[in-house]
Design a protein around this motif. Structure first.
Motif, PDB file in Angstrom:
ATOM      1  N   LEU A   1       0.847  -1.188   0.000  1.00 15.96           N
ATOM      2  CA  LEU A   1       0.000   0.000   0.000  1.00 15.96           C
ATOM      3  C   LEU A   1       0.885   1.240   0.000  1.00 15.96           C
ATOM      4  O   LEU A   1       1.834   1.325   0.785  1.00 15.96           O
ATOM      5  N   VAL A   2       0.560   2.190  -0.867  1.00 17.12           N
ATOM      6  CA  VAL A   2       1.342   3.410  -0.990  1.00 17.12           C
ATOM      7  C   VAL A   2       0.449   4.598  -0.635  1.00 17.12           C
ATOM      8  O   VAL A   2      -0.663   4.725  -1.144  1.00 17.12           O
ATOM      9  N   PHE A   3       0.947   5.457   0.253  1.00 16.31           N
ATOM     10  CA  PHE A   3       0.206   6.644   0.682  1.00 16.31           C
ATOM     11  C   PHE A   3       1.018   7.878   0.284  1.00 16.31           C
ATOM     12  O   PHE A   3       2.131   8.072   0.778  1.00 16.31           O
ATOM     13  N   ALA A   4       0.456   8.691  -0.599  1.00 15.22           N
ATOM     14  CA  ALA A   4       1.112   9.916  -1.055  1.00 15.22           C
ATOM     15  C   ALA A   4       0.103  11.051  -1.025  1.00 15.22           C
ATOM     16  O   ALA A   4      -1.094  10.826  -1.227  1.00 15.22           O
ATOM     17  N   PRO A   5       0.542  12.286  -0.766  1.00 16.21           N
ATOM     18  CA  PRO A   5      -0.409  13.412  -0.754  1.00 16.21           C
ATOM     19  C   PRO A   5      -1.000  13.642  -2.135  1.00 16.21           C
ATOM     20  O   PRO A   5      -0.350  13.407  -3.158  1.00 16.21           O
ATOM     21  N   GLU A   6      -2.243  14.091  -2.178  1.00 16.15           N
ATOM     22  CA  GLU A   6      -2.899  14.349  -3.461  1.00 16.15           C
ATOM     23  C   GLU A   6      -2.269  15.524  -4.187  1.00 16.15           C
ATOM     24  O   GLU A   6      -2.175  15.522  -5.416  1.00 16.15           O
ATOM     25  N   THR A   7      -1.830  16.525  -3.429  1.00 16.18           N
ATOM     26  CA  THR A   7      -1.204  17.697  -4.035  1.00 16.18           C
ATOM     27  C   THR A   7       0.074  18.035  -3.293  1.00 16.18           C
ATOM     28  O   THR A   7       0.216  17.739  -2.104  1.00 16.18           O
ATOM     29  N   ALA A   8       1.010  18.648  -3.996  1.00 12.77           N
ATOM     30  CA  ALA A   8       2.276  19.095  -3.408  1.00 12.77           C
ATOM     31  C   ALA A   8       2.717  20.334  -4.177  1.00 12.77           C
ATOM     32  O   ALA A   8       2.085  20.740  -5.156  1.00 12.77           O
ATOM     33  N   ALA A   9       3.806  20.941  -3.719  1.00 12.19           N
ATOM     34  CA  ALA A   9       4.307  22.166  -4.346  1.00 12.19           C
ATOM     35  C   ALA A   9       5.731  21.949  -4.833  1.00 12.19           C
ATOM     36  O   ALA A   9       6.483  21.144  -4.277  1.00 12.19           O
ATOM     37  N   ILE A  10       6.065  22.648  -5.883  1.00 20.07           N
ATOM     38  CA  ILE A  10       7.415  22.566  -6.448  1.00 20.07           C
ATOM     39  C   ILE A  10       8.439  23.012  -5.407  1.00 20.07           C
ATOM     40  O   ILE A  10       8.233  23.986  -4.675  1.00 20.07           O
ATOM     41  N   ASN A  11       9.554  22.276  -5.335  1.00 17.52           N
ATOM     42  CA  ASN A  11      10.687  22.576  -4.456  1.00 17.52           C
ATOM     43  C   ASN A  11      10.319  22.552  -2.974  1.00 17.52           C
ATOM     44  O   ASN A  11      11.037  23.113  -2.147  1.00 17.52           O
TER      45      ASN A  11
END
Length: 320
Positions: free
Chosen positions: A132-142
């Motif tokens: 199972l992989v959990f990653a944020p739906e949105t992120a910001a550059i740098n």
């Protein structure tokens, strides 16, 4: 001819050596239920101290012991009695391992199943790994983000070194490049891992996590949309905008209050002007009345003066 004789001689010399490097090991069954005995037997080197271990689905050691083989290398023992299923001993795939202490690296493993019942049922002995992989739906550059991974087998967390367990994991970038994450993962807890990742491109990032444990492979993936700024920045801008709107609303309320007061002032002034106009109108009427009365008084006087002047003119004319 000499070569053939030499090869035959070498085969007879090396055959015992090859035989000594083997370890035969079996369990009395592949399926076990609560209360059933687990027997193991096999053949190793003569008088070899064989270590026997049982691994749970999460790769933790349930029990281990040691037995010495006889002069012919044979060994046999009751290794374990299966208890009732619990969080410590859940149903699933277990591994029994035999290790030779005389020959380093000489070992053999057998997978078995722990089930609620073994009657009239054929169950395949296989090990399934889930990722199972959990990653944020949105992120910001740098801006750094965290990726979390959970690995399980038969409902239990599977531990291991992340560089070996997740060694071929990677991320697909929006421009088509692939970045390896093999050195990025760290252990949070047995079966739980995380990786720090800083995106440098806008667009969709696809994280592909590959778990490899005891010859079994499992895949998991998650996608993150990378923006020019994160939700936190947008939230701060929205908060600032709300503050500006609130201040503007307050100013409008003050202006409305002032305009309301100005309106009442205009109304009062209009009433005053109306009163003044009425007063002036009354004054004009009074003046007109006074003028009429004055004209009525002056008319006989002017007439008498005119008569007097006319008489004087007549008298003077006669004297001449």
């Amino acid at each position: 001819m000499k070569i053939l004789v030499t090869l035959i001689a070498l085969s007879f010399v090396l055959q015992p050596v090859f035989a000594q490097n083997t370890l035969e090991f079996q369990t009395d069954s592949q399926l076990y239920s609560p209360g059933k005995h687990l027997f193991v037997y096999g053949k190793s080197l003569p008088r070899d101290d064989v270590i026997l271990r049982i691994f749970a689905p999460d790769q933790t050691i349930v029990t281990f012991t040691q037995i010495t083989s006889d002069d012919k290398g044979n060994f046999y023992m009751q290794l374990f009695i299966w208890p009732e299923a619990s969080t410590t001993f859940p149903f699933g795939t277990y591994t029994v391992e035999a290790i030779s202490t005389q020959r380093t690296g000489l070992s053999q493993k057998v997978d078995i199943k722990f089930l609620s019942s073994t009657e009239s049922e054929k169950v395949p002995i296989e090990r399934a790994i889930n990722t199972l992989v959990f990653a944020p739906e949105t992120a910001a550059i740098n801006q750094p983000m965290r990726l979390f991974v959970q690995t399980t087998s038969d409902g239990q967390l599977v531990g291991g070194s992340p560089d070996k367990l997740l060694g071929t994991s990677h991320v697909h970038l929006p421009d088509g490049q692939v970045v390896n994450l093999s050195d990025s993962f760290k252990t949070l807890h047995q079966g739980l891992y995380f990786a720090e990742y800083t995106p440098t491109q806008e667009g969709i990032h696809i994280f592909h996590v590959v778990t490899f444990s005891q010859g079994t492979i499992s895949h998991g993936s998650a996608a993150t949309s990378v923006l020019s700024q994160d939700i936190g920045g947008l939230s701060r801008q929205i908060i600032e905008l709300n503050k500006v709107l609130s201040d503007t609303s307050g100013e409008l309320a003050n202006l409305k209050s002032e305009i309301s007061g100005f309106g009442s002032s205009l109304s009062t002034a209009s009433e005053d002007i109306d009163s003044s106009v009425d007063a002036i109108s009354n004054s004009v009427d009074n003046i007109e009345m006074a003028s009429g009365q004055l004209n009525a008084l002056l008319f006989p006087i002017v007439a008498s003066i005119a008569v007097t002047v006319a008489l004087q003119i007549v008298i003077l004319a006669r004297r001449r």
